[in-house]
Design an enzyme around this catalytic site. Structure first.
Site, PDB file in Angstrom:
ATOM      1  CB  VAL A  12       5.544 -55.854 -64.232  1.00  0.00           C
ATOM      2  CG1 VAL A  12       4.263 -55.087 -64.544  1.00  0.00           C
ATOM      3  CG2 VAL A  12       6.744 -54.906 -64.276  1.00  0.00           C
ATOM      4  CE1 TYR A 122      14.822 -57.564 -72.977  1.00  0.00           C
ATOM      5  CE2 TYR A 122      16.026 -55.513 -72.634  1.00  0.00           C
ATOM      6  CZ  TYR A 122      14.933 -56.324 -72.380  1.00  0.00           C
ATOM      7  OH  TYR A 122      13.943 -55.883 -71.527  1.00  0.00           O
TER       8      TYR A 122
END
Length: 286
Positions: A12, A122
């Site tokens: 990104v 996570y």
């Protein structure tokens, strides 16, 4: 507008730099290490910018099971420090999160308002980051996304291109369903959201941004091979046949309707962007 971006070489972050041209100040790990939340806050305090985007994270899903404390600093504490620093200066803050904050049960797309329930370290650390950003009280947008792909870094498209050119058959998980999301679309969403947040702070909140249509990993692999002209057979296997240290959600579908309602952003079509990714990689001609 001028943007401060945490992340330099991630998928990104690379797209933000490509689309933002000279409007982006992207910070490397050396300039702002996310394992040092105070340094991240200091970078925001010192920057001559109009908005902040956090496109960096600890993304090693399996390794996070052994390094949860480190993942918590990077994914949980650092975004909170960034959001507080941005709030102090009145800067819009955009944070990228993940479908892993959900438990992956069911078959319906998860709505923003659905209960979270991470399956592993996570997801827990990314959820902690979301909570810290919201608690900061500043103008913000949290974009939960899934299955990010691009011509940059390591991702499923690039892995399939490599393996598909080396083998005649691949066994690919078919019971995990989600939306492949081109990093280019995430970057566009960030740039579209920031001026709206600046003009209307009440748009602050949590949103979903995932590509469509939803597909299994096996189905996505077939689409990649077909578009790239690679003759590699895909055999469907269950997740149980490919065990990993961290459990993956079977349902990664995300409901994007609120994102369209508030920001006017259509759900990204990964079919359309896949061609651009393959052209970037030199697989297809321009």
């Amino acid at each position: 507008m001028k943007y401060l971006v945490f992340g330099l070489n991630g998928q990104v972050a690379r797209e933000l730099q490509r689309q933002g041209e000279g409007a982006i100040k992207a910070l490397s790990r050396k300039e702002a290490n996310l394992s040092d939340p105070a340094a991240c806050a200091a970078a925001i305090a010192a920057a001559d910018v109009d908005a902040v985007i956090n496109a960096a994270a600890y993304t090693a899903v399996d390794r996070a099971e052994e390094e949860e404390a480190l993942a918590q600093r990077i994914n949980g504490e650092a975004p909170g420090a960034m959001a507080r620093a941005a709030a102090t200066r009145g800067l819009p803050f955009v944070h990228i999160s993940t479908d892993y904050v959900f438990d992956g049960h069911g078959t319906e797309p998860f709505k923003v308002t659905d209960a979270t329930g991470p399956l592993g370290a996570y997801g827990r650390t990314k959820l902690a980051g979301e909570e810290a950003v919201r608690a900061a009280g500043g103008v913000h947008a949290i974009f939960r996304t899934s299955w990010v792909v691009s011509s940059h870094g390591n991702n499923f498209v690039k892995t399939m291109l490599r393996l598909g050119s080396e083998r005649d058959t691949l066994n690919i998980v078919a019971d995990q369903i989600g939306g492949p999301t081109p990093a280019a679309n995430i970057a566009r969403a960030c740039f579209a959201a920031v001026p709206q947040l600046r003009d209307d702070p009440d748009k602050s909140g949590t949103y979903h941004l995932s590509g469509g249509p939803d597909v299994s990993w096996a189905g996505f692999a077939r689409a990649i091979f077909e578009r790239a002209g690679i003759e590699c057979k895909v055999s469907d296997i269950p997740s149980s046949a490919y065990p990993t240290p961290a459990k993956r959600p079977l349902n990664s579908r995300l409901d994007n309707s609120l994102t369209k309602q508030v920001f006017g952003l259509e759900r990204p079509d990964w079919h359309a962007e896949l061609g651009d990714i393959l052209r970037d990689l030199g697989v297809l001609s321009a």
